[in-house]
Scaffold this active site. Structure first.
Site, PDB file in Angstrom:
ATOM      1  N   LEU A  12     -28.160  -6.019 -32.384  1.00  0.00           N
ATOM      2  CA  LEU A  12     -29.276  -6.738 -31.783  1.00  0.00           C
ATOM      3  C   LEU A  12     -28.978  -8.223 -31.622  1.00  0.00           C
ATOM      4  O   LEU A  12     -29.359  -8.824 -30.619  1.00  0.00           O
ATOM      5  CB  LEU A  12     -30.543  -6.554 -32.634  1.00  0.00           C
ATOM      6  CG  LEU A  12     -31.283  -5.222 -32.494  1.00  0.00           C
ATOM      7  CD1 LEU A  12     -32.425  -5.134 -33.492  1.00  0.00           C
ATOM      8  CD2 LEU A  12     -31.811  -5.056 -31.069  1.00  0.00           C
TER       9      LEU A  12
ATOM     10  N   TYR B 200     -11.325  -9.939 -37.892  1.00  0.00           N
ATOM     11  CA  TYR B 200     -11.968  -8.647 -37.665  1.00  0.00           C
ATOM     12  C   TYR B 200     -11.040  -7.665 -36.960  1.00  0.00           C
ATOM     13  O   TYR B 200     -11.203  -6.449 -37.078  1.00  0.00           O
ATOM     14  CB  TYR B 200     -13.260  -8.823 -36.875  1.00  0.00           C
ATOM     15  CG  TYR B 200     -14.374  -9.463 -37.675  1.00  0.00           C
ATOM     16  CD1 TYR B 200     -14.602  -9.112 -38.996  1.00  0.00           C
ATOM     17  CD2 TYR B 200     -15.204 -10.435 -37.103  1.00  0.00           C
ATOM     18  CE1 TYR B 200     -15.616  -9.702 -39.736  1.00  0.00           C
ATOM     19  CE2 TYR B 200     -16.234 -11.027 -37.833  1.00  0.00           C
ATOM     20  CZ  TYR B 200     -16.425 -10.649 -39.145  1.00  0.00           C
ATOM     21  OH  TYR B 200     -17.429 -11.227 -39.866  1.00  0.00           O
TER      22      TYR B 200
ATOM     23  N   ASP C 230     -28.633 -20.506 -46.343  1.00  0.00           N
ATOM     24  CA  ASP C 230     -28.471 -19.103 -45.953  1.00  0.00           C
ATOM     25  C   ASP C 230     -27.197 -18.495 -46.545  1.00  0.00           C
ATOM     26  O   ASP C 230     -26.693 -17.500 -46.035  1.00  0.00           O
ATOM     27  CB  ASP C 230     -28.513 -18.934 -44.433  1.00  0.00           C
ATOM     28  CG  ASP C 230     -27.332 -19.568 -43.706  1.00  0.00           C
ATOM     29  OD1 ASP C 230     -26.496 -20.232 -44.356  1.00  0.00           O
ATOM     30  OD2 ASP C 230     -27.240 -19.403 -42.464  1.00  0.00           O
TER      31      ASP C 230
ATOM     32  N   LEU D  44     -38.726  -3.696 -45.216  1.00  0.00           N
ATOM     33  CA  LEU D  44     -39.357  -4.909 -44.710  1.00  0.00           C
ATOM     34  C   LEU D  44     -38.534  -5.476 -43.556  1.00  0.00           C
ATOM     35  O   LEU D  44     -37.330  -5.679 -43.688  1.00  0.00           O
ATOM     36  CB  LEU D  44     -39.469  -5.965 -45.823  1.00  0.00           C
ATOM     37  CG  LEU D  44     -40.315  -5.602 -47.051  1.00  0.00           C
ATOM     38  CD1 LEU D  44     -40.243  -6.714 -48.085  1.00  0.00           C
ATOM     39  CD2 LEU D  44     -41.768  -5.355 -46.649  1.00  0.00           C
ATOM     40  N   ASP D  45     -39.195  -5.738 -42.434  1.00  0.00           N
ATOM     41  CA  ASP D  45     -38.551  -6.369 -41.289  1.00  0.00           C
ATOM     42  C   ASP D  45     -39.296  -7.668 -41.013  1.00  0.00           C
ATOM     43  O   ASP D  45     -40.252  -7.717 -40.233  1.00  0.00           O
ATOM     44  CB  ASP D  45     -38.597  -5.449 -40.068  1.00  0.00           C
ATOM     45  CG  ASP D  45     -37.808  -6.012 -38.888  1.00  0.00           C
ATOM     46  OD1 ASP D  45     -37.434  -7.207 -38.938  1.00  0.00           O
ATOM     47  OD2 ASP D  45     -37.576  -5.273 -37.928  1.00  0.00           O
TER      48      ASP D  45
ATOM     49  N   GLY E  40     -29.913 -10.782 -41.972  1.00  0.00           N
ATOM     50  CA  GLY E  40     -31.033 -11.660 -41.639  1.00  0.00           C
ATOM     51  C   GLY E  40     -31.148 -12.900 -42.507  1.00  0.00           C
ATOM     52  O   GLY E  40     -32.231 -13.497 -42.588  1.00  0.00           O
TER      53      GLY E  40
END
Length: 214
Positions: A141, A47, A86, A186-187, A16
């Site tokens: 997701l 990958y 990020d 925590l989300d 995230g």
């Protein structure tokens, strides 16, 4: 290390980082620096066959992150404009140590040291981590096709590597605050209360730094 706010967010794949960076950018009106991921032409092959494609993959990331940080320094930090990223470029060494064979790692490390010796250093780190189950769930997701072949064993090892790296980071950089966020507890994507908690932690750390500069 600059006294202009420069926040870097780190943690394993799918945890995230970009979502939180966007939220903090909006909240504090900081420039958002996003790493180049899907544009890497070697990543899908990596990958599928890590040994065969690791050097090309890591070199692409290194060169692009170097260029991004060079631009950020000139266009933002040197002009007293805060930034939230990020990623932290030192993540390259986490992946390189795990994926490159010894002879290629030696070459890679030499190039890495040359390129990063003058790079701007963040003055705050946010470290996101979670259990393997949570990481796998979040990868599913967000649905990036390129990530669907990532082996769970690779993600598990990467999580351990990140934990070791952040422990060392805190020892080597005692003056850079590290905010640790447990993604199992925590989300911040689904729960605004969790997001507000993180924002308040960041705001408090920024205020503490500002006070120390005066």
């Amino acid at each position: 290390m600059t006294d202009v706010p420069f926040i870097a967010i780190e943690g394993p794949i799918g945890i995230g980082k970009t979502s939180l960076a966007k939220e903090l950018s909006h909240q504090f009106d900081y420039h958002l620096l996003k790493e180049i991921v899907e544009e890497n032409p070697f990543l899908g092959k990596f990958y599928d066959d890590i040994d065969e494609w690791s050097f090309q993959t890591e070199m692409f990331f290194l060169c692009n992150r170097f260029k991004q940080l060079e631009d950020i320094e000139k266009k933002y930090l040197n002009l007293n404009k805060p930034v939230v990223a990020d990623y932290h470029i030192s993540k390259n060494m986490i992946f390189a140590k795990r994926t490159l064979q010894d002879d290629k790692f030696d070459k890679y490390e030499q190039i890495y040291q040359i390129l990063t010796k003058d790079m701007p250093v963040p003055n705050m780190m946010i470290y996101l981590n979670a259990s393997l189950d949570t990481i796998l769930k979040r990868i599913r997701l967000r649905g990036r096709e390129i990530e669907q072949n990532i082996k769970a064993s690779y993600l598990a090892q990467l999580s351990q590597d990140y934990e070791a790296y952040m422990n060392d980071f805190e020892i080597l950089h005692p003056n850079i605050p590290v905010i640790r966020i447990n993604g199992d507890e925590l989300d911040f994507v689904q729960n605004k209360t969790d997001l507000d908690l993180i924002i308040n932690k960041v705001r408090q750390s920024l205020n503490n730094q500002l006070a120390s500069y005066k």
